[in-house]
Design a protein around this motif. Sequence first.
Motif, PDB file in Angstrom:
ATOM      1  N   THR A 103       0.840  -1.204   0.000  1.00 19.20           N
ATOM      2  CA  THR A 103       0.000   0.000   0.000  1.00 19.20           C
ATOM      3  C   THR A 103       0.873   1.250   0.000  1.00 19.20           C
ATOM      4  O   THR A 103       1.991   1.268   0.520  1.00 19.20           O
ATOM      5  CB  THR A 103      -0.927   0.021   1.225  1.00 19.20           C
ATOM      6  OG1 THR A 103      -0.138  -0.041   2.419  1.00 19.20           O
ATOM      7  CG2 THR A 103      -1.884  -1.148   1.198  1.00 19.20           C
ATOM      8  N   VAL A 104       0.340   2.317  -0.560  1.00 21.89           N
ATOM      9  CA  VAL A 104       1.077   3.584  -0.667  1.00 21.89           C
ATOM     10  C   VAL A 104       1.052   4.299   0.682  1.00 21.89           C
ATOM     11  O   VAL A 104       0.005   4.425   1.319  1.00 21.89           O
ATOM     12  CB  VAL A 104       0.463   4.482  -1.753  1.00 21.89           C
ATOM     13  CG1 VAL A 104       1.206   5.811  -1.835  1.00 21.89           C
ATOM     14  CG2 VAL A 104       0.496   3.764  -3.102  1.00 21.89           C
ATOM     15  N   LEU A 116       5.942   8.378  -5.864  1.00 22.62           N
ATOM     16  CA  LEU A 116       5.051   7.564  -6.694  1.00 22.62           C
ATOM     17  C   LEU A 116       3.756   7.328  -5.926  1.00 22.62           C
ATOM     18  O   LEU A 116       3.785   6.906  -4.772  1.00 22.62           O
ATOM     19  CB  LEU A 116       5.720   6.230  -7.040  1.00 22.62           C
ATOM     20  CG  LEU A 116       6.924   6.319  -7.982  1.00 22.62           C
ATOM     21  CD1 LEU A 116       7.741   5.045  -7.933  1.00 22.62           C
ATOM     22  CD2 LEU A 116       6.467   6.611  -9.406  1.00 22.62           C
ATOM     23  N   THR A 117       2.634   7.591  -6.563  1.00 23.71           N
ATOM     24  CA  THR A 117       1.342   7.500  -5.881  1.00 23.71           C
ATOM     25  C   THR A 117       0.540   6.267  -6.295  1.00 23.71           C
ATOM     26  O   THR A 117      -0.606   6.120  -5.885  1.00 23.71           O
ATOM     27  CB  THR A 117       0.511   8.763  -6.154  1.00 23.71           C
ATOM     28  OG1 THR A 117       0.313   8.908  -7.568  1.00 23.71           O
ATOM     29  CG2 THR A 117       1.220  10.001  -5.626  1.00 23.71           C
ATOM     30  N   THR A 118       1.118   5.392  -7.091  1.00 24.54           N
ATOM     31  CA  THR A 118       0.468   4.143  -7.496  1.00 24.54           C
ATOM     32  C   THR A 118       1.221   2.970  -6.883  1.00 24.54           C
ATOM     33  O   THR A 118       2.453   2.944  -6.928  1.00 24.54           O
ATOM     34  CB  THR A 118       0.456   4.007  -9.027  1.00 24.54           C
ATOM     35  OG1 THR A 118      -0.229   5.125  -9.598  1.00 24.54           O
ATOM     36  CG2 THR A 118      -0.250   2.727  -9.450  1.00 24.54           C
ATOM     37  N   PRO A 119       0.523   2.010  -6.297  1.00 27.53           N
ATOM     38  CA  PRO A 119       1.221   0.869  -5.679  1.00 27.53           C
ATOM     39  C   PRO A 119       2.039   0.078  -6.695  1.00 27.53           C
ATOM     40  O   PRO A 119       1.730   0.051  -7.889  1.00 27.53           O
ATOM     41  CB  PRO A 119       0.084   0.010  -5.113  1.00 27.53           C
ATOM     42  CG  PRO A 119      -1.096   0.923  -5.027  1.00 27.53           C
ATOM     43  CD  PRO A 119      -0.943   1.916  -6.129  1.00 27.53           C
ATOM     44  N   LYS A 120       3.111  -0.549  -6.199  1.00 26.52           N
ATOM     45  CA  LYS A 120       3.944  -1.490  -6.947  1.00 26.52           C
ATOM     46  C   LYS A 120       4.789  -0.846  -8.037  1.00 26.52           C
ATOM     47  O   LYS A 120       5.437  -1.556  -8.813  1.00 26.52           O
ATOM     48  CB  LYS A 120       3.105  -2.620  -7.550  1.00 26.52           C
ATOM     49  CG  LYS A 120       2.327  -3.428  -6.539  1.00 26.52           C
ATOM     50  CD  LYS A 120       1.558  -4.561  -7.213  1.00 26.52           C
ATOM     51  CE  LYS A 120       0.750  -5.369  -6.202  1.00 26.52           C
ATOM     52  NZ  LYS A 120       0.029  -6.492  -6.848  1.00 26.52           N
ATOM     53  N   GLN A 121       4.818   0.483  -8.134  1.00 29.84           N
ATOM     54  CA  GLN A 121       5.692   1.147  -9.098  1.00 29.84           C
ATOM     55  C   GLN A 121       6.970   1.606  -8.395  1.00 29.84           C
ATOM     56  O   GLN A 121       6.918   2.118  -7.277  1.00 29.84           O
ATOM     57  CB  GLN A 121       4.985   2.338  -9.746  1.00 29.84           C
ATOM     58  CG  GLN A 121       3.822   1.934 -10.632  1.00 29.84           C
ATOM     59  CD  GLN A 121       3.188   3.115 -11.346  1.00 29.84           C
ATOM     60  OE1 GLN A 121       3.636   4.266 -11.228  1.00 29.84           O
ATOM     61  NE2 GLN A 121       2.125   2.852 -12.091  1.00 29.84           N
ATOM     62  N   ARG A 166      11.364   2.942  -4.007  1.00 34.51           N
ATOM     63  CA  ARG A 166      10.300   3.951  -4.002  1.00 34.51           C
ATOM     64  C   ARG A 166      10.739   5.208  -3.244  1.00 34.51           C
ATOM     65  O   ARG A 166       9.958   6.134  -3.095  1.00 34.51           O
ATOM     66  CB  ARG A 166       9.022   3.377  -3.367  1.00 34.51           C
ATOM     67  CG  ARG A 166       8.264   2.436  -4.288  1.00 34.51           C
ATOM     68  CD  ARG A 166       6.975   1.972  -3.650  1.00 34.51           C
ATOM     69  NE  ARG A 166       5.997   3.023  -3.520  1.00 34.51           N
ATOM     70  CZ  ARG A 166       5.048   3.305  -4.422  1.00 34.51           C
ATOM     71  NH1 ARG A 166       4.974   2.600  -5.537  1.00 34.51           N
ATOM     72  NH2 ARG A 166       4.166   4.256  -4.195  1.00 34.51           N
ATOM     73  N   LYS A 214       7.036  -1.664 -12.731  1.00 30.79           N
ATOM     74  CA  LYS A 214       5.949  -2.150 -11.885  1.00 30.79           C
ATOM     75  C   LYS A 214       6.259  -3.578 -11.435  1.00 30.79           C
ATOM     76  O   LYS A 214       6.609  -4.429 -12.247  1.00 30.79           O
ATOM     77  CB  LYS A 214       4.624  -2.127 -12.654  1.00 30.79           C
ATOM     78  CG  LYS A 214       3.429  -2.610 -11.836  1.00 30.79           C
ATOM     79  CD  LYS A 214       2.153  -2.580 -12.649  1.00 30.79           C
ATOM     80  CE  LYS A 214       0.965  -3.094 -11.851  1.00 30.79           C
ATOM     81  NZ  LYS A 214      -0.282  -3.113 -12.652  1.00 30.79           N
ATOM     82  N   GLN A 229       0.423   4.762 -17.149  1.00 33.05           N
ATOM     83  CA  GLN A 229       0.050   4.255 -15.826  1.00 33.05           C
ATOM     84  C   GLN A 229       0.772   4.980 -14.698  1.00 33.05           C
ATOM     85  O   GLN A 229       0.389   4.864 -13.536  1.00 33.05           O
ATOM     86  CB  GLN A 229       0.375   2.755 -15.734  1.00 33.05           C
ATOM     87  CG  GLN A 229      -0.282   1.884 -16.786  1.00 33.05           C
ATOM     88  CD  GLN A 229       0.164   0.443 -16.667  1.00 33.05           C
ATOM     89  OE1 GLN A 229       0.561  -0.033 -15.605  1.00 33.05           O
ATOM     90  NE2 GLN A 229       0.091  -0.293 -17.777  1.00 33.05           N
ATOM     91  N   ARG A 262       1.926   7.528 -12.050  1.00 32.44           N
ATOM     92  CA  ARG A 262       1.376   8.650 -11.287  1.00 32.44           C
ATOM     93  C   ARG A 262       2.439   9.077 -10.286  1.00 32.44           C
ATOM     94  O   ARG A 262       2.897   8.285  -9.471  1.00 32.44           O
ATOM     95  CB  ARG A 262       0.094   8.246 -10.557  1.00 32.44           C
ATOM     96  CG  ARG A 262      -1.048   7.850 -11.480  1.00 32.44           C
ATOM     97  CD  ARG A 262      -1.563   9.061 -12.270  1.00 32.44           C
ATOM     98  NE  ARG A 262      -2.706   8.693 -13.101  1.00 32.44           N
ATOM     99  CZ  ARG A 262      -2.619   8.218 -14.330  1.00 32.44           C
ATOM    100  NH1 ARG A 262      -1.417   8.035 -14.872  1.00 32.44           N
ATOM    101  NH2 ARG A 262      -3.692   7.907 -15.024  1.00 32.44           N
TER     102      ARG A 262
END
Length: 278
Positions: free
Chosen positions: A81-82, A96-101, A119, A186, A228, A230
């Motif tokens: 989770t972010v 980074l505001t998207t999980p797993k990036q 991250r 990702k 994708q 963010r």
Amino acid sequence: MIRSMATAVNTMNQLQSQIDIIGNNLANSSTHGYKSGAANFQELLYQQFNNDKGDTAPRQSPAGIRYGVGAMLGSVQMNTTVGTLQTTGRELDFALTTPKQYFNLIRPTENGEQTVYTRQGSFFVTPVEGGNLMLVNGDGLAIANSAGEPIVFAENVQNYTLLPEGVLQVTDKDETIRQYQLGITKFERPNLMNRLSATLFSLPDNMDELGVNPEDILTELIGENRSQIRMENGQLEASNVNLQKEMTDLISVQRSYQFNARTVTLADQMLGLINNIR
């Protein structure tokens, strides 16, 4: 040795590993980009004792007695989770505001270079040959672009601007504008990644043993996939450690450890009573 003693000792060793995981989470509660881990337990195999052959009463349960031998640490699950965003105001801080990036970094090794992932988006610039600057992280590792190469630009930089889809725009003092695509990857299967440090990851060394390829674990966000991405500028992602949950888990594990230690003590006392029988 009394079976209860062996069972308790087995479980205590595994509980110690869980305490280590919780302690590491608590220690990194203020580490930007850190992802907490959670221990998952599984029971060990039972042993069957068919000691009731003379019992002919009808039963629905299996014949005999099954003894457990404790529990073991099955896996450590990473929480993806972010974390909350913390405003810093620095031009070279990215979240980074998207999980797993994850950002791509270039790490020197004995055999050349290795791509690693993080991250933690606090970046800096360092002088390199030719009067240029290279974008690096706090440990001096080069930040990679979408082609896997270090991001290098002239030293007469006036400002940095983050554009959509992870594009870093650099403006020189003579108003020359250059754009660089930050390398973003990702994690499709983050729990297979090898954790090098609190915030640094790499591909596992035993992919053949696991029966997977890099494409099964990672997706490079290039081309159409860059839509994708963010990302926020002037902010950093805080650790996603939940202090209340970690403290509750720590108390629970401590109690379990104490109960198992008490089991060992009682088993030892029982052995003492047996040995003292004359």
